[in-house]
Design an enzyme around this catalytic site. Structure first.
Site, short mmCIF file in Angstrom:
data_model
loop_
_atom_site.label_atom_id
_atom_site.label_comp_id
_atom_site.label_asym_id
_atom_site.label_seq_id
_atom_site.Cartn_x
_atom_site.Cartn_y
_atom_site.Cartn_z
N SER A 66 -2.57 -9.14 4.04
CA SER A 66 -1.64 -8.11 4.49
C SER A 66 -1.21 -8.39 5.92
O SER A 66 -1.93 -9.02 6.70
CB SER A 66 -2.30 -6.72 4.42
OG SER A 66 -3.37 -6.62 5.34
N ASP A 123 0.81 -1.21 0.00
CA ASP A 123 0.00 0.00 0.00
C ASP A 123 0.85 1.26 0.00
O ASP A 123 0.67 2.14 -0.84
CB ASP A 123 -0.94 0.02 1.21
CG ASP A 123 -1.97 -1.10 1.16
OD1 ASP A 123 -1.80 -2.03 0.34
OD2 ASP A 123 -2.92 -1.06 1.94
N ASP A 142 -7.73 1.88 11.01
CA ASP A 142 -6.51 2.66 11.13
C ASP A 142 -6.64 4.08 10.59
O ASP A 142 -5.97 4.99 11.08
CB ASP A 142 -5.36 1.94 10.41
CG ASP A 142 -4.75 0.84 11.27
OD1 ASP A 142 -4.98 0.85 12.50
OD2 ASP A 142 -4.04 -0.01 10.72
#
Length: 396
Positions: free
Chosen positions: A173, A12, A121
């Site tokens: 991830s 990312d 997040d």
């Protein structure tokens, strides 16, 4: 425009760095917080420069992370939804703190992060940043760009020669720090699917763990762990040691479906080996040293504290108020816990404290110890009064 990017070197943020340059014409300063990723920190710094960052800053924040964030949080014995020890949640306010600090030092107008528009997040980074610098500008690429998922991003990375760890065969991830590793996305999005056996980084498969149990002693002073097996260690060194011990016994794996703050359910898999030992060890010492009502009050407030941290409100008046209470209570948490580790499990094998409230003579069935058992009769009758009155009323 100058932007400070929270940069991990993963899929990312690697693409985001390039995207900020192309879409915003930005000068990007990459910031990597070393909170226990090991060699990945320097690799990320070098990769950021190779991908186009004008500057790449890596700071060793391991001691600060454990001392000022992990340990205070553990004084509250927090578990989000009964399982999650908040390993990712507690790292975000520290990273946000330095994003803002570096932005001020470098004269940057904005900060950026790699959190998705569906995750927690984004809230944690941005709420923390606004709490520290109300006028900071935040760029959240996942809420702006045209990519619909990581599969397209992997294709983009391959097309532009950006090296990434994720592949189409292993698209989940990972996020690692000293407290834990989290895994989500890709093949883990099916809550019925068992996690791949080769996925875990911190812990050995419990089935392959040693056939003999291991005992570990953790010493606490005023609520914080200070020594392992008699050796005093710094906060970061202590957590590292516990990670090693618990990891080889497969302790600390959690697989849960949790409720995200943004409104959806998410499946997450976590490894928190050392943190699991800290949690159980502290609870063992608490059981000796805390007054009943103080302990019960903390047990009532702990889930709320966990929710506050999970949702991203570390820099909030409600967290600070609860922290003051937990810190005060923690002053009594001094002692040693002995834990037994075996095949993924951890059990309390013993606990002791120089300030213990446990009175063996008082509780013993073999000694009177200053307790008059006749006193219990009146105690029981007084507590039963309302129940007797209710029973009579129900019978007319």
């Amino acid at each position: 425009m100058k932007v400070v990017l929270a940069y991990s070197g993963g899929l990312d943020t690697s693409i985001i760095l390039k995207w900020l340059i192309e879409e915003y014409g930005a000068e990007v300063i990459a910031f990597t917080a070393d909170i226990g990723q090991g060699d990945e920190v320097e690799e990320a710094r070098e990769k950021a420069l190779a991908t186009g960052a004008s500057k790449a800053i890596a700071l060793d924040l391991r001691e600060e992370f454990v001392r000022d964030f992990v340990f205070p949080m553990f004084r509250a014995a927090p578990l989000y939804e009964g399982y999650y020890l908040l390993g990712t949640s507690i790292a975000r306010p520290l990273i946000a703190k330095y994003l803002v600090q570096i932005a001020e030092q470098e004269g940057a107008e904005a900060i950026s992060h790699g959190a998705t528009g569906k995750g927690n997040d984004q809230v944690r980074f941005e709420v923390s940043a606004y709490a520290l610098k109300p006028d900071i500008k935040v760029i959240a690429p996942w809420r702006e760009w045209a990519f619909t998922g990581r599969t397209e991003m992997i294709d983009f990375a391959e097309k532009h020669g950006i090296p990434v760890v994720q592949t189409h065969a292993k698209p989940y991830s990972m996020d690692a720090n000293m407290l834990h590793v989290s895994y989500e996305g890709g093949i883990l999005e099916d809550p019925w699917a068992e996690p791949p056996a080769d996925m875990f980084l911190f812990t050995r498969n419990p089935e392959e763990a040693p056939d003999e149990p291991e005992y570990v002693e953790i010493e606490f002073e005023n609520g914080d762990a200070v020594a392992v097996n008699g050796e005093r260690l710094s906060p970061a060194a202590l957590l590292t040691r516990l990670n090693e011990i618990a990891g080889r016994h497969g302790v600390g794996r959690v697989d849960l479906v949790e409720n995200r703050f943004v409104g959806m359910k998410s499946r997450g898999v976590y490894e928190t080996p050392g943190g699991t030992l800290l949690y159980h060890g502290r609870r063992a010492v608490e059981s000796l040293t805390l007054d009943r009502e103080a302990l019960h009050l903390c047990d009532q407030l702990s889930p709320k504290y966990a929710e506050i941290v999970y949702n991203g409100f570390w820099f909030s008046p409600e967290r600070e108020a609860l922290q003051a209470l937990f810190d005060e209570v923690a002053r009594s948490v001094t002692g040693t816990a002995r834990l037994k580790l075996y095949k993924g499990g951890v059990t309390v094998a013993g606990r002791k404290s120089p300030v213990s409230l446990y009175d063996q003579k008082l509780v013993s069935f073999d000694e009177e110890g200053g307790y008059d058992q006749h006193d219990a009769e009146g105690f029981i009758k007084l507590n039963a009064l309302r129940l007797k009155a209710r029973a009579r009323a129900q019978k007319g």
